[in-house]
Design an enzyme around this catalytic site. Structure first.
Site, PDB file in Angstrom:
ATOM      1  N   LYS A  65       0.986  -1.200   0.215  1.00 15.20           N
ATOM      2  CA  LYS A  65       0.044   0.000   0.072  1.00 15.20           C
ATOM      3  C   LYS A  65       0.739   1.318  -0.001  1.00 15.20           C
ATOM      4  CE  LYS A  65      -3.918  -2.236   0.114  1.00 15.20           C
ATOM      5  NZ  LYS A  65      -3.756  -3.848   0.150  1.00 15.20           N
TER       6      LYS A  65
HETATM    7  C1  LIG Z   1      -4.879  -4.698   0.802  1.00 12.76           C
HETATM    8  C2  LIG Z   1      -6.277  -4.723   0.837  1.00 12.76           C
HETATM    9  C3  LIG Z   1      -7.123  -5.416   1.869  1.00 12.76           C
HETATM   10  C4  LIG Z   1      -6.476  -6.341   2.796  1.00 12.76           C
HETATM   11  O1  LIG Z   1      -5.238  -5.346   3.484  1.00 12.76           O
HETATM   12  P1  LIG Z   1      -4.441  -6.326   4.736  1.00 12.76           P
HETATM   13  O2  LIG Z   1      -4.021  -5.187   5.576  1.00 12.76           O
HETATM   14  O3  LIG Z   1      -3.516  -7.105   3.922  1.00 12.76           O
HETATM   15  O4  LIG Z   1      -5.337  -7.076   5.430  1.00 12.76           O
HETATM   16  C5  LIG Z   1      -8.404  -5.316   1.502  1.00 12.76           C
HETATM   17  N1  LIG Z   1      -9.204  -4.807   0.823  1.00 12.76           N
HETATM   18  C6  LIG Z   1      -8.700  -4.424  -0.216  1.00 12.76           C
HETATM   19  C7  LIG Z   1      -9.492  -3.497  -1.206  1.00 12.76           C
HETATM   20  C8  LIG Z   1      -7.370  -4.188  -0.284  1.00 12.76           C
HETATM   21  O5  LIG Z   1      -6.604  -3.562  -1.327  1.00 12.76           O
END
Ligand SMILES: *Cc1c(COP(=O)(O)O)cnc(C)c1O
Length: 399
Positions: free
Chosen positions: A197
């Protein structure tokens, strides 16, 4: 992410020189981790957790933000806070990461997949009403690529039908809709700080609580079902088991790393926007020739530039361009396999699979380009050059 090509395929081609993503180090991470160690509290809810939470509360205006070990954990907490369970239905896009659905499916609630908009690939607000039944309890919009869903329309539909809204804002930390921070527009929101992210701490997340009535129970669910938070504040002389819950408090070491990132939100977003604008300027000619479509960000949406994805005219062209880039050491990838076409999604929805024509038509045509703050001008020129080569060759073949 679900749906990336297997890595043994990559081994057969030139080694990847330009990856899709690289974790970005903002600068103070190791100093803050050392400071956390020196402070002597490594379990969660110490100095750095508080600082991250305060920063995110200021950024969103939320009643409370609680760091969690992942966005998935924050979405699970949201499902628990809303007491979603057997007999309940939740509306969400199929074009999303697994966790949007799995968070409430594990409580026994049923996903109802709705199509996405052709422009942003976000939940189509105009398709929501047709999916509402007497069992519908909540809508889980996902802000794809950090670009907002039509939250005004979604809130109106939710209010009219007495539904909760939980924003999967995993990708949208720092983005805005009509000037308001994403994550702050539903009753609850969830952020991710996974290394893929914009702002990261390896694995991490946060629950954004916009309605104060949820705060007390959220603190208990997050801390193994105990009222330890009240105890820390001196509001009770012992802490005990109060409710269901789990271990949803991340370590101070992660919070220390994360604080170094969050204090640079504006700089990181500015750099990402710069890279996005370079792609857009350099690929505009191909867009004008209708060889590809550039990302669409509506005027009232301020994006954190999370993903740079182009849309090709067909899945064959997408796959061919993906292979062409791979042959030249550049990793560009597709994105989600729509959940309603996954084995688990099919089992959950049963005999009459959802008809999601836009999702089905677009999922196979998306291509995400290498996109991270350290991408050099030279690397980006190479990616852009290879994309132009591909279409030049394609054009001569077609003639
Ligand atoms: C990355 C992501 C998640 C999961 O995030 P984590 O921190 O890895 O649990 C959930 N929803 C979306 C849309 C994502 O891009």
């Amino acid at each position: 992410m679900n749906g990336q090509p297997p890595s043994d395929e990559a081994a057969m081609e030139e080694a990847i020189r330009i990856p899709l993503n690289k974790p970005y180090i903002a600068g103070n991470e190791l100093d803050y981790i050392r400071e956390a160690v020196d402070r002597g509290q490594l379990a969660g809810d110490g100095h750095f957790t508080r600082r991250c939470q305060e920063l995110l509360e200021a950024q969103t205006g939320a009643a409370r933000v609680l760091l969690t070990p992942s966005c998935t954990a924050a979405l699970e907490m949201a499902a628990m806070l809303l007491e979603l369970g057997p007999g309940d239905e939740v509306i969400l896009p199929s074009y999303t990461f697994v966790s949007t659905a799995s968070a409430f499916v594990r409580e026994g609630a049923k996903p109802v997949f709705v199509d996405v908009r052709e422009d942003t690939l976000n939940l189509d607000e105009q398709a929501i009403e047709a999916a509402i039944t007497p069992q519908t309890r909540a809508i889980f919009p996902v802000h794809y690529a950090g670009v907002a869903c039509e939250m005004g329309a979604i809130a109106e539909i939710a209010d009219a039908n007495d539904l909760a809204v939980v924003e999967d804002a995993a990708q949208a930390v720092g983005s805005r809709y009509r000037g308001k921070a994403l994550g702050s527009l539903g009753q609850l929101g969830a952020f991710s700080f996974h290394e893929t992210k914009n702002f990261i701490c390896g694995e991490g997340g946060a629950l954004v609580i916009n309605e104060a009535e949820f705060v007390e129970r959220a603190e208990i669910l997050r801390d193994k079902g105990t009222d330890r938070q009240r105890f820390f504040r001196g509001e009770t002389d012992k802490y005990t088991w109060q409710d269901v819950g789990s271990s949803y408090v991340p370590s101070e070491l992660c919070a220390a790393f994360l604080y170094a990132q969050l204090e640079q939100i504006d700089r990181i977003v500015a750099r990402r926007c710069e890279i996005a604008n370079t792609y857009t300027d350099a690929l505009r000619d191909l867009a004008e020739q209708e060889r590809l479509r550039l990302p669409i960000v509506p005027d009232h949406c301020e994006t954190n530039a999370h993903i740079y994805s182009i849309l090709l005219p067909s899945s064959e062209t997408r796959d061919a361009l993906m292979s062409h880039l791979r042959e030249h050491g550049i990793l560009a990838v597709f994105h989600y396999v729509p959940l309603h076409t996954s084995p688990m999604g099919k089992r959950l929805v049963g005999g009459t699979p959802a008809q999601l024509p836009v999702t089905e038509a677009l999922a196979g045509r998306v291509l995400r380009l290498p996109f991270f703050p350290q991408l050099t001008a030279e690397e980006q020129r190479e990616v852009i050059g290879r994309i132009h080569d591909f279409f030049a060759k394609e054009g001569s073949r077609a003639r």
